[in-house]
Design a protein around this motif. Structure first.
Motif, PDB file in Angstrom:
ATOM      1  N   VAL A  51       0.735  -1.295   0.058  1.00  0.00           N
ATOM      2  CA  VAL A  51       0.265  -0.365  -0.493  1.00  0.00           C
ATOM      3  C   VAL A  51       0.442   1.338   0.579  1.00  0.00           C
ATOM      4  CG1 VAL A  51      -1.827  -0.926   1.193  1.00  0.00           C
ATOM      5  CG2 VAL A  51      -0.491  -0.113   2.390  1.00  0.00           C
ATOM      6  N   GLN A  52       1.785   1.099   0.225  1.00  0.00           N
ATOM      7  CA  GLN A  52       2.525   2.411   0.852  1.00  0.00           C
ATOM      8  C   GLN A  52       3.361   2.733  -0.789  1.00  0.00           C
ATOM      9  OE1 GLN A  52       5.938   3.735   3.736  1.00  0.00           O
ATOM     10  NE2 GLN A  52       6.663   2.363   3.050  1.00  0.00           N
ATOM     11  N   SER A  53       3.474   1.237  -1.696  1.00  0.00           N
ATOM     12  CA  SER A  53       3.732   1.711  -3.184  1.00  0.00           C
ATOM     13  C   SER A  53       3.295   2.403  -3.931  1.00  0.00           C
ATOM     14  CB  SER A  53       4.301   0.861  -3.800  1.00  0.00           C
ATOM     15  OG  SER A  53       2.776  -0.257  -3.826  1.00  0.00           O
ATOM     16  N   GLU A  54       1.408   2.728  -3.743  1.00  0.00           N
ATOM     17  CA  GLU A  54       0.877   3.093  -4.167  1.00  0.00           C
ATOM     18  C   GLU A  54       0.359   4.258  -4.134  1.00  0.00           C
ATOM     19  OE1 GLU A  54      -2.043   3.181  -6.651  1.00  0.00           O
ATOM     20  OE2 GLU A  54      -1.114   1.757  -6.374  1.00  0.00           O
ATOM     21  N   ARG A 183      27.073   0.939  -3.634  1.00  0.00           N
ATOM     22  CA  ARG A 183      27.182  -0.886  -3.608  1.00  0.00           C
ATOM     23  C   ARG A 183      25.456  -0.686  -4.324  1.00  0.00           C
ATOM     24  NH1 ARG A 183      27.869  -2.743   1.300  1.00  0.00           N
ATOM     25  NH2 ARG A 183      28.048  -0.325   1.831  1.00  0.00           N
ATOM     26  N   GLY A 184      25.229  -2.145  -4.633  1.00  0.00           N
ATOM     27  CA  GLY A 184      23.698  -2.419  -5.061  1.00  0.00           C
ATOM     28  C   GLY A 184      23.281  -1.777  -6.300  1.00  0.00           C
ATOM     29  N   ALA A 185      22.052  -2.142  -6.383  1.00  0.00           N
ATOM     30  CA  ALA A 185      21.489  -1.970  -7.623  1.00  0.00           C
ATOM     31  C   ALA A 185      21.317  -0.534  -7.796  1.00  0.00           C
ATOM     32  CB  ALA A 185      19.660  -2.427  -7.726  1.00  0.00           C
ATOM     33  N   PRO A 186      20.977  -0.248  -9.779  1.00  0.00           N
ATOM     34  CA  PRO A 186      20.441   1.529  -9.535  1.00  0.00           C
ATOM     35  C   PRO A 186      19.259   1.349  -8.569  1.00  0.00           C
ATOM     36  CG  PRO A 186      20.497  -0.182 -11.023  1.00  0.00           C
ATOM     37  CD  PRO A 186      20.577  -1.035 -10.422  1.00  0.00           C
ATOM     38  N   LEU A 187      18.916   3.190  -8.433  1.00  0.00           N
ATOM     39  CA  LEU A 187      17.995   4.013  -7.919  1.00  0.00           C
ATOM     40  C   LEU A 187      16.717   3.633  -8.953  1.00  0.00           C
ATOM     41  CD1 LEU A 187      19.854   6.901  -6.445  1.00  0.00           C
ATOM     42  CD2 LEU A 187      19.460   4.942  -5.051  1.00  0.00           C
ATOM     43  N   CYS A 188      15.400   3.733  -8.055  1.00  0.00           N
ATOM     44  CA  CYS A 188      14.907   3.828  -8.530  1.00  0.00           C
ATOM     45  C   CYS A 188      13.778   4.740  -7.496  1.00  0.00           C
ATOM     46  CB  CYS A 188      13.270   2.180  -8.881  1.00  0.00           C
ATOM     47  SG  CYS A 188      13.580   1.345  -7.386  1.00  0.00           S
ATOM     48  N   THR A 189      12.566   4.893  -8.350  1.00  0.00           N
ATOM     49  CA  THR A 189      12.003   6.575  -7.298  1.00  0.00           C
ATOM     50  C   THR A 189      10.982   5.458  -5.459  1.00  0.00           C
ATOM     51  OG1 THR A 189       9.567   6.049  -7.715  1.00  0.00           O
ATOM     52  CG2 THR A 189      10.950   7.561  -8.845  1.00  0.00           C
ATOM     53  N   TYR A 190      11.029   6.154  -4.323  1.00  0.00           N
ATOM     54  CA  TYR A 190      10.595   5.478  -3.036  1.00  0.00           C
ATOM     55  C   TYR A 190       9.276   4.408  -4.066  1.00  0.00           C
ATOM     56  CZ  TYR A 190       9.573   4.967   1.610  1.00  0.00           C
ATOM     57  OH  TYR A 190      10.046   4.570   2.714  1.00  0.00           O
ATOM     58  N   LYS A 191       7.918   4.825  -4.137  1.00  0.00           N
ATOM     59  CA  LYS A 191       6.956   3.903  -4.775  1.00  0.00           C
ATOM     60  C   LYS A 191       7.340   2.310  -5.402  1.00  0.00           C
ATOM     61  CE  LYS A 191       3.422   7.599  -5.095  1.00  0.00           C
ATOM     62  NZ  LYS A 191       2.649   8.028  -6.230  1.00  0.00           N
ATOM     63  N   GLU A 192       7.928   2.582  -6.171  1.00  0.00           N
ATOM     64  CA  GLU A 192       9.202   1.425  -6.986  1.00  0.00           C
ATOM     65  C   GLU A 192      10.074   0.611  -5.946  1.00  0.00           C
ATOM     66  OE1 GLU A 192       9.637   2.685 -11.597  1.00  0.00           O
ATOM     67  OE2 GLU A 192      10.947   3.900  -9.589  1.00  0.00           O
ATOM     68  N   THR A 193      10.429   1.138  -4.722  1.00  0.00           N
ATOM     69  CA  THR A 193      11.694   0.062  -4.028  1.00  0.00           C
ATOM     70  C   THR A 193      10.055  -0.099  -2.944  1.00  0.00           C
ATOM     71  OG1 THR A 193      13.250   1.976  -3.731  1.00  0.00           O
ATOM     72  CG2 THR A 193      13.219   0.679  -2.109  1.00  0.00           C
ATOM     73  N   ALA A 194       9.011   0.736  -2.667  1.00  0.00           N
ATOM     74  CA  ALA A 194       8.379  -0.214  -1.680  1.00  0.00           C
ATOM     75  C   ALA A 194       7.505  -1.274  -2.333  1.00  0.00           C
ATOM     76  CB  ALA A 194       7.292   0.884  -1.839  1.00  0.00           C
ATOM     77  N   ARG A 195       7.171  -1.496  -3.544  1.00  0.00           N
ATOM     78  CA  ARG A 195       6.663  -2.404  -4.100  1.00  0.00           C
ATOM     79  C   ARG A 195       8.062  -3.756  -4.118  1.00  0.00           C
ATOM     80  NH1 ARG A 195       2.580  -4.317  -6.991  1.00  0.00           N
ATOM     81  NH2 ARG A 195       2.760  -5.715  -8.396  1.00  0.00           N
ATOM     82  N   ILE A 196       9.037  -3.303  -4.465  1.00  0.00           N
ATOM     83  CA  ILE A 196      10.288  -4.069  -4.421  1.00  0.00           C
ATOM     84  C   ILE A 196      10.104  -5.373  -3.197  1.00  0.00           C
ATOM     85  CG2 ILE A 196      12.845  -4.977  -4.784  1.00  0.00           C
ATOM     86  CD1 ILE A 196      12.589  -2.734  -6.917  1.00  0.00           C
TER      87      ILE A 196
END
Length: 247
Positions: A51-54, A183-196
């Motif tokens: 729901v945070q990703s929404e 280190r780690g994966a490329p950045l995405c938005t906070y909503k996209e991060t929440a879905r992951i």
């Protein structure tokens, strides 16, 4: 009625529902999440990320949805959502910039980074820039003390930071310029991060392969235990390129 200081005000209205098409989509995703667990209430944490990703934060509508899907009370859901700091309770930026101010990072410069970022961005702790791009917060240990001071952006690592390098990161984020984690994966938005974090695949090309493990500084103890001689320069001096590190 008031006592001169406290206003009881009007009772809060019930949380509104999601629009029908949004609820149908979230219900389908929730079904996938719940199926991963032997008991449905164990799915609450990833459902809160869902729901945070929404909406970019956990709203009353989101908590109501989780409660209804899992057969819990809203009080039970609220208790969890307010306990864990990764769940936002108010609108936040596309990029959550967290500066570690725990002991080692603070001593190594984390406090200075945080203070300069507050002044540079014109925001306080847990506040968002006017353009909605960056939310700044001080956070506790990121388990990356070997690379202190550490800044995280949407939970990706930026190691060995300085006030100048941290200010460049936020300036680039606000300007839409590419920003690459240490280190780690490329950045995405906070909503996209929440879905992951809700447990859904990161479908960006190369993102999974880019996710790295511990850095050279964190592995020096393991190398010594194996009788290996670690690289002499474990952590590059601040301000220098990290290229070739650990070779």
């Amino acid at each position: 009625m008031t006592d001169g200081q406290t206003s009881l005000g009007m009772p809060q209205l019930p949380a509104p529902d999601y629009p029908a098409e949004v609820r149908a989509r979230l219900e389908a995703d929730a079904k996938d999440i719940i199926a991963r667990y032997p008991g449905s209430r164990s799915a609450l944490l990833p459902l809160l990320h869902l729901v945070q990703s929404e909406e970019g934060h956990v709203t009353r509508t989101g908590m109501k949805f989780c409660a209804e899907i899992l057969g819990l009370t809203t009080a039970e859901v609220t208790a969890v959502a307010t306990f864990y700091t990764m769940y936002r309770r108010k609108p936040s930026g596309d990029y959550q910039v967290g500066v570690c101010t725990n002991t080692l990072c603070a001593v190594m410069g984390g406090d200075a980074i945080f203070e300069e970022l507050k002044e540079h961005l014109g925001v306080g702790n847990n506040e968002t820039t006017e353009d909605g791009k960056v939310t700044l917060e001080h956070i506790e240990c990121n388990a990356a003390c070997d690379f202190a001071p550490v800044v995280m952006v949407n939970w990706e690592f930026f190691d060995n930071q300085t006030p100048a390098s941290a200010k460049k990161i936020v300036d680039d984020l606000r300007a839409g310029r590419p920003v690459e984690p240490t280190r780690g994966a490329p950045l995405c938005t906070y909503k996209e991060t929440a879905r992951i974090l809700a447990g859904f695949p990161d479908e960006r090309e190369g993102a999974v392969e880019a996710t790295g493990g511990a850095g050279p500084a964190s592995l020096v103890g393991l190398r010594l235990a194996k009788g290996e001689t670690p690289h002499h320069k474990i952590v590059h001096p601040r301000g220098e390129s990290a290229s070739g590190e650990g070779e």
